[in-house]
Design a protein around this motif. Structure first.
Motif, PDB file in Angstrom:
ATOM      1  N   VAL A 193       2.509   4.367  -1.115  1.00 11.02           N
ATOM      2  CA  VAL A 193       2.079   4.118  -2.494  1.00 11.02           C
ATOM      3  C   VAL A 193       0.560   4.178  -2.592  1.00 11.02           C
ATOM      4  O   VAL A 193      -0.155   4.078  -1.590  1.00 11.02           O
ATOM      5  N   TRP A 194       0.102   4.322  -3.843  1.00  5.64           N
ATOM      6  CA  TRP A 194      -1.328   4.262  -4.145  1.00  5.64           C
ATOM      7  C   TRP A 194      -1.561   2.944  -4.876  1.00  5.64           C
ATOM      8  O   TRP A 194      -1.312   2.851  -6.082  1.00  5.64           O
ATOM      9  N   PRO A 195      -2.003   1.902  -4.196  1.00  8.38           N
ATOM     10  CA  PRO A 195      -2.125   0.580  -4.833  1.00  8.38           C
ATOM     11  C   PRO A 195      -3.231   0.554  -5.889  1.00  8.38           C
ATOM     12  O   PRO A 195      -4.332   1.057  -5.661  1.00  8.38           O
ATOM     13  N   LEU A 196      -2.925  -0.042  -7.034  1.00  7.41           N
ATOM     14  CA  LEU A 196      -3.867  -0.051  -8.156  1.00  7.41           C
ATOM     15  C   LEU A 196      -4.298  -1.458  -8.565  1.00  7.41           C
ATOM     16  O   LEU A 196      -5.476  -1.727  -8.753  1.00  7.41           O
ATOM     17  N   LEU A 197      -3.337  -2.346  -8.730  1.00  6.35           N
ATOM     18  CA  LEU A 197      -3.627  -3.691  -9.229  1.00  6.35           C
ATOM     19  C   LEU A 197      -2.676  -4.694  -8.590  1.00  6.35           C
ATOM     20  O   LEU A 197      -1.541  -4.349  -8.260  1.00  6.35           O
ATOM     21  N   ILE A 198      -3.133  -5.935  -8.463  1.00  4.28           N
ATOM     22  CA  ILE A 198      -2.257  -7.037  -8.089  1.00  4.28           C
ATOM     23  C   ILE A 198      -2.226  -7.999  -9.260  1.00  4.28           C
ATOM     24  O   ILE A 198      -3.272  -8.505  -9.679  1.00  4.28           O
ATOM     25  N   GLY A 199      -1.036  -8.226  -9.805  1.00  4.39           N
ATOM     26  CA  GLY A 199      -0.885  -9.140 -10.943  1.00  4.39           C
ATOM     27  C   GLY A 199      -0.373 -10.489 -10.482  1.00  4.39           C
ATOM     28  O   GLY A 199       0.638 -10.578  -9.774  1.00  4.39           O
ATOM     29  N   PHE A 200      -1.079 -11.553 -10.853  1.00  3.24           N
ATOM     30  CA  PHE A 200      -0.687 -12.918 -10.500  1.00  3.24           C
ATOM     31  C   PHE A 200       0.034 -13.542 -11.691  1.00  3.24           C
ATOM     32  O   PHE A 200      -0.590 -13.836 -12.713  1.00  3.24           O
TER      33      PHE A 200
END
Length: 230
Positions: free
Chosen positions: A165-172
């Motif tokens: 994957v191409w990681p973009l954002l981490i949502g909490f």
């Protein structure tokens, strides 16, 4: 209003404006006389604030000047401490340490009265008891450097797959964290629950395009009522 608070409010107002603002508007906003405004601007300029302009033409604050941390208002301190506690309760060990260090650094330079505000802050967050299954710092580093990662991921039924994957954002979120990424297997954007990722394998390969462009496209997709499946 105490002078220190008034100076802080003046700086904050000028920060929000990118074009010159008249002295009349500033004095009306702060509820002070035009003469007092001129004295306050002169004092801030003496302390290093690059406020450009003059009576009749308007004033603008050039970037680069910040007030010392002791100029935080009580509400701003509460916001900082609450945010740091939220990160400490939900982040990985590095984020938790960073959050604690931020509060410690601010606390160290505050006067006693405001230090007490940090120690006795009335806002708190619940502790998340479920431990993280992977080291989020590896994902954050991949996001910063725009590099691909390979995930070992379990679906709801417990079946495992490997995804590049191409990681973009981490949502909490309240009870779960989500990784937003472009999935090469599905050739589309996907949302992966962090608690279902069992392994993260960083790669030296950069993904094509720029992250901010992909994030904008991902955000546009979120506005469309389309179900997301992994």
């Amino acid at each position: 209003m105490p002078r220190a608070s008034r100076l802080l409010e003046l700086m904050q107002f000028l920060r929000r404006r990118r074009t010159p603002v008249s002295g009349q508007e500033l004095s009306k906003t702060l509820g002070i006389s035009i003469r007092t405004l001129y004295r306050d601007i002169a004092l801030l300029q003496e302390q290093g604030a690059e406020i450009q302009g003059e009576p009749g033409l308007g004033y603008v604050l050039r970037p680069g000047f910040t007030l010392p941390p002791m100029m935080f208002s009580v509400e701003e301190l509460e916001a900082v401490v609450l945010g740091a506690r939220w990160v400490a309760a939900r982040g990985d060990s590095r984020l938790r340490t960073a959050a604690e260090d931020v509060v410690a650094k601010i606390r160290a330079v505050l006067p006693t009265a405001m230090r007490d505000q940090i120690d006795e802050v009335m806002l708190t967050v619940p502790v998340v008891e479920e431990p993280l299954t992977v080291d989020l710092s590896a994902l954050r580093e991949a996001i910063r450097t725009e590099r691909k990662v390979t995930l070992t991921y379990q679906d709801e039924a417990g079946a495992g797959t490997r995804r590049t994957v191409w990681p973009l954002l981490i949502g909490f979120f309240d009870r779960v964290m989500i990784l937003a990424a472009w999935c090469e297997l599905r050739a589309d954007f996907r949302a992966f629950r962090i608690d279902r990722i069992t392994r993260v394998e960083p790669s030296d390969a950069r993904y094509p395009g720029r992250r901010h462009t992909l994030v904008e496209e991902w955000r546009k997709r979120q506005k469309k009522p389309a179900p997301a499946r992994n």
